[in-house]
Structure formats: structure tokens, C-alpha cells
Design an enzyme around this catalytic site. Structure first.
Site, PDB file in Angstrom:
ATOM      1  N   ASP A 183       0.791  -1.240   0.000  1.00  0.00           N
ATOM      2  CA  ASP A 183       0.000   0.000   0.000  1.00  0.00           C
ATOM      3  C   ASP A 183       0.824   1.291   0.000  1.00  0.00           C
ATOM      4  O   ASP A 183       0.323   2.338  -0.389  1.00  0.00           O
ATOM      5  CB  ASP A 183      -0.948   0.021   1.208  1.00  0.00           C
ATOM      6  CG  ASP A 183      -1.955  -1.120   1.180  1.00  0.00           C
ATOM      7  OD1 ASP A 183      -2.144  -1.710   0.091  1.00  0.00           O
ATOM      8  OD2 ASP A 183      -2.539  -1.432   2.228  1.00  0.00           O
TER       9      ASP A 183
ATOM     10  N   MET B 139      -5.433  -2.091  -5.657  1.00  0.00           N
ATOM     11  CA  MET B 139      -5.462  -2.081  -4.186  1.00  0.00           C
ATOM     12  C   MET B 139      -4.705  -0.873  -3.650  1.00  0.00           C
ATOM     13  O   MET B 139      -4.126  -0.099  -4.399  1.00  0.00           O
ATOM     14  CB  MET B 139      -4.843  -3.370  -3.654  1.00  0.00           C
ATOM     15  CG  MET B 139      -5.792  -4.533  -3.628  1.00  0.00           C
ATOM     16  SD  MET B 139      -5.013  -5.896  -2.739  1.00  0.00           S
ATOM     17  CE  MET B 139      -6.410  -6.988  -2.583  1.00  0.00           C
ATOM     18  N   GLY B 140      -4.646  -0.777  -2.351  1.00  0.00           N
ATOM     19  CA  GLY B 140      -3.933   0.340  -1.727  1.00  0.00           C
ATOM     20  C   GLY B 140      -4.703   0.877  -0.534  1.00  0.00           C
ATOM     21  O   GLY B 140      -4.307   1.864   0.074  1.00  0.00           O
ATOM     22  N   ARG B 141      -5.821   0.243  -0.255  1.00  0.00           N
ATOM     23  CA  ARG B 141      -6.682   0.663   0.853  1.00  0.00           C
ATOM     24  C   ARG B 141      -6.997   2.149   0.739  1.00  0.00           C
ATOM     25  O   ARG B 141      -7.348   2.602  -0.322  1.00  0.00           O
ATOM     26  CB  ARG B 141      -5.990   0.326   2.183  1.00  0.00           C
ATOM     27  CG  ARG B 141      -6.929  -0.194   3.260  1.00  0.00           C
ATOM     28  CD  ARG B 141      -6.173  -0.421   4.533  1.00  0.00           C
ATOM     29  NE  ARG B 141      -5.517  -1.709   4.543  1.00  0.00           N
ATOM     30  CZ  ARG B 141      -6.083  -2.836   4.948  1.00  0.00           C
ATOM     31  NH1 ARG B 141      -7.327  -2.825   5.374  1.00  0.00           N
ATOM     32  NH2 ARG B 141      -5.431  -3.971   4.947  1.00  0.00           N
TER      33      ARG B 141
ATOM     34  N   ARG C 218      -0.361  -8.399  -5.146  1.00  0.00           N
ATOM     35  CA  ARG C 218       0.416  -8.840  -3.974  1.00  0.00           C
ATOM     36  C   ARG C 218       1.355  -9.999  -4.309  1.00  0.00           C
ATOM     37  O   ARG C 218       2.206 -10.369  -3.493  1.00  0.00           O
ATOM     38  CB  ARG C 218      -0.530  -9.270  -2.842  1.00  0.00           C
ATOM     39  CG  ARG C 218      -1.408  -8.142  -2.310  1.00  0.00           C
ATOM     40  CD  ARG C 218      -1.451  -8.083  -0.802  1.00  0.00           C
ATOM     41  NE  ARG C 218      -1.862  -9.298  -0.161  1.00  0.00           N
ATOM     42  CZ  ARG C 218      -3.019  -9.455   0.493  1.00  0.00           C
ATOM     43  NH1 ARG C 218      -3.887  -8.456   0.550  1.00  0.00           N
ATOM     44  NH2 ARG C 218      -3.288 -10.582   1.099  1.00  0.00           N
TER      45      ARG C 218
HETATM   46  O1  F6P Z   1      -2.880  -4.006   2.931  1.00  0.00           O
HETATM   47  C1  F6P Z   1      -2.719  -4.778   1.790  1.00  0.00           C
HETATM   48  C2  F6P Z   1      -4.050  -5.021   1.119  1.00  0.00           C
HETATM   49  O2  F6P Z   1      -3.807  -5.787  -0.040  1.00  0.00           O
HETATM   50  C3  F6P Z   1      -4.848  -3.778   0.783  1.00  0.00           C
HETATM   51  O3  F6P Z   1      -4.375  -3.125  -0.376  1.00  0.00           O
HETATM   52  C4  F6P Z   1      -6.233  -4.343   0.631  1.00  0.00           C
HETATM   53  O4  F6P Z   1      -7.207  -3.375   0.905  1.00  0.00           O
HETATM   54  C5  F6P Z   1      -6.254  -5.438   1.674  1.00  0.00           C
HETATM   55  O5  F6P Z   1      -4.913  -5.758   1.960  1.00  0.00           O
HETATM   56  C6  F6P Z   1      -6.978  -6.680   1.266  1.00  0.00           C
HETATM   57  O6  F6P Z   1      -6.980  -7.548   2.351  1.00  0.00           O
HETATM   58  P1  F6P Z   1      -7.434  -9.079   2.279  1.00  0.00           P
HETATM   59  O7  F6P Z   1      -6.393  -9.819   1.524  1.00  0.00           O
HETATM   60  O8  F6P Z   1      -7.511  -9.480   3.710  1.00  0.00           O
HETATM   61  O9  F6P Z   1      -8.738  -9.080   1.567  1.00  0.00           O
END
Ligand code: F6P
Length: 329
Positions: free
Chosen positions: A134, A176-178, A262
Site C-alpha cells: 500500500d 489495491m492500496g486501501r 500482492r
Molecule cells: O494491505 C494490503 C491489502 O492488499 C490492501 O491493499 C487491501 O485493501 C487489503 O490488503 C486486502 O486484504 P485481504 O487480503 O484481507 O482481503
């Protein structure tokens, strides 16, 4: 010194390279490294790494060849129990029982806030490491995994350009990136996308449609838009609907890149950052560091108190906004 290392939260490319750096630096100092599997949950469950010969300590061989490997050999998890007083006390007891002197948690925002809470119940030393795609942490210019995630996103967008061109389409690509817009912003700048929408840079829908009509009238046949999952319009699918209702002149398709960002082998920048910070964290422990995160600021390794790293999330800089304005015009 006996050092515990764990990965927590979302995995990020380069976590393994970081573990490798930690183990190699610790070996140099004659430290023992205990790998804690599945993050804070694994700590509570006493789920520890054991090598192929049955040794509970990680040595040179345990991390051999890991610099190029994605994911994390220690596995990761999110652990709601670690957010409770009971969970934190239990985790502290496990750390004491295993005679761990110092903990190196690798992860993002949640991992570091867990580490801060743990300090209320455990007197061992903690140096956090920024492992998240992120890039939302303060106290480091780049987080481990971010550069690879952007590379992956740009590769995907480059491919989408072909289809956008062939079919005169608009692609709305969600990354992604929250809450942090860095993955979206860097991807847009590097791939040459026309529009970006993040939590911070989100034009009102009528303004966006007006812009789309203008570029269409100028002869632009296809459009690339990058949207952060935390954008203020509610993400790519909602944005597509809203734009359509407001008379978007382009036929659009949504692509959500999600967890693809990821995965994969870390890029050289992430491998180097991870190695440098892993080694730096161990050396810092030997110099008495505690309650800090090991990051890299303006080309130099730097320690920042944990609370300062998560007090806010990184904001897209004014410089980058200006750059986008020029190159995407
Ligand atoms: O913090 C890393 C991240 O990939 C964020 O970008 C995303 O919002 C979140 O984790 C997703 O989480 P999960 O894999 O628990 O759905």
C-alpha cells in the site's frame, strides 16, 4: 540475542527477502532467530518455524534463494484476537516462555499498531519493518512490496491498452492500496493513464464526464482510468455506473486487479530495500533500538517511533498531482 520474526497482514513481495536479510544479519551477530508462522495468530497458537532438519532456529540455509521468492515462507494472517487485551497478554506470555528478547514484525498499518499495543504487556524490544504493497506508512519513502505491485499493475495496464485501442474502449482499472492512493497514482503516471481517482483526487462525476466528452471530441478513441479501491466514488464498478448515468461518451469495462498485485517475484528495488532494512533492523536492535520502525528516508536507513509511522497515512504529494496534470493533459 533471541529474535522472533513474523509477517502479519497482507503479504507483500519482498517479505522473504527481508526475512533473509534479518537471518543473515542475525547469524553474523550470533543471534538466534525464531520464525513465527502465520503472524500474530501463529504467535498465539505457538506456531513456530522448524527447518527441514528439525531445528527451531532459522539459519543461512533456511533463507537460501529467498530473495527472488514472492509471498512469505513464514505465512501471514490477520488476527482479531491480537486486538484484545487477553490476546496481547497471551502473546506476551508466549514470547516470555520462548525466551524471545526482541521481535521484528514485518507488515503494514495493522501490524505496527499491534506491535505498539504489545509493548504495554511485553518488555522485549520491537523493531517493525514496513512490508505492504500500500505504501501508506510514514517513516519510509517506500514500503517493501510497493514497487513490485506498481510494476505488476503497469504490466496489466499496458496489456489493456491493446484491447482499449482495438475496441475503442474506456477501461476503469481498480488497484489495491486501501485508503492510500499511491498504487493508483504511480500506476497512472507510469502507464500514461488519462484519469485517476483516489480518495484524495476524485473529481465530481459531471466534471469527469465533461472532460471525457472534451477528449472524445478531440479525437481520443480510447481511455485508461486508474481507480484506487478506496476512492471516494466507491470503487471502479460504482464509478462505471455513475459515469454511465451521467452520459459517459465511452463504452467502458471494469478490471479489478485485486490480489494479483500482492503476488510475484519482487522487483530489484524491493529486494534491495528488503535486504537493507532487514539487516538494518537487526543492527539497530544491537544498538538498543526499541519501539521503532526501520525505514528508508531520502536514501538513508532511518528509525521512526512506531506511533509516528501510523498516525496518518501517506498522502499523494502536490508534486505528483501537478505531474499528472501535465502529463495526462
Ligand atoms: O494491505 C494490503 C491489502 O492488499 C490492501 O491493499 C487491501 O485493501 C487489503 O490488503 C486486502 O486484504 P485481504 O487480503 O484481507 O482481503
Amino acid at each position: 540475542m533471541r529474535i522472533g520474526v513474523l509477517c502479519s497482514g497482507g503479504d507483500a513481495p519482498g517479505m522473504n527477502a527481508c526475512i533473509r536479510g534479518i537471518v543473515r544479519a542475525a547469524n553474523e551477530k550470533q543471534d538466534e532467530v525464531i520464525g513465527i508462522c502465520h503472524g500474530y495468530q501463529g504467535l498465539l497458537d505457538e506456531d513456530f518455524y522448524v527447518d527441514q532438519y528439525g531445528s527451531p532456529f532459522m539459519d543461512r540455509g533456511s533463507v537460501s534463494g529467498l530473495a527472488r521468492v514472492g509471498g512469505t515462507i513464514l505465512h501471514s494472517s490477520r488476527c482479531p484476537r491480537f486486538q484484545t487485551e487477553e490476546g496481547l497478554k497471551d502473546a506476551s506470555n508466549v514470547l516470555r516462555k520462548r525466551k524471545i528478547d526482541a521481535l521484528l514484525p514485518i507488515g503494514g498499518n495493522g501490524t505496527l499498531s499491534g506491535a505498539i499495543e504489545l509493548q504495554n504487556f511485553w518488555t522485549g524490544r520491537i523493531v517493525g519493518l514496513p512490508g505492504t504493497i500500500d505504501n501508506d506508512l510514514l517513516g519510509t519513502d517506500l514500503t517493501i512490496g510497493f514497487s513490485t505491485a506498481v510494476q505488476t499493475a503497469v504490466d496489466a495496464v499496458d496489456k489493456l491498452y491493446d484491447t482499449a485501442g482495438s475496441h475503442d474502449l474506456m477501461f476503469i482499472v481498480e488497484v489495491m492500496g486501501r485508503h492510500c492512493g499511491d498504487v493508483a497514482m504511480f500506476t497512472a503516471l507510469a502507464s500514461g493513464a488519462e484519469i485517476v481517482s483516489t480518495a484524495e483526487i476524485a473529481k465530481p462525476i459531471p466534471e469527469m464526464v465533461e472532460h471525457l466528452k472534451k477528449i472524445k471530441a478531440l479525437g481520443k478513441k480510447s481511455v485508461m482510468m486508474i481507480v484506487s479501491e478506496g476512492d471516494s466514488h466507491g470503487g471502479a464498478y460504482l464509478l462505471q455506473e455513475k459515469l454511465k448515468e451521467a452520459d459517459n461518451p465511452y463504452d467502458s469495462r471494469v478490471v479489478v486487479l485485486g490480489h494479483i498485485l500482492r503476488g510475484g517475484s519482487p522487483c530489484p528495488i524491493d529486494r534491495m530495500l528488503a535486504a537493507e532494512l532487514g539487516v538494518f533492523a537487526v543492527r539497530s536492535l544491537h544498538e538498543g533500538a526499541n519501539g521503532v520502525m526501520a525505514g528508508r528516508i531520502r536514501e538513508e536507513p532511518a528509525l521512526t517511533p512506531l506511533p509516528e509511522c501510523i498516525i496518518d497515512h501517506r498522502r499523494v504529494t502536490e508534486k505528483m498531482k501537478q505531474l499528472l496534470k501535465v502529463v495526462a493533459s
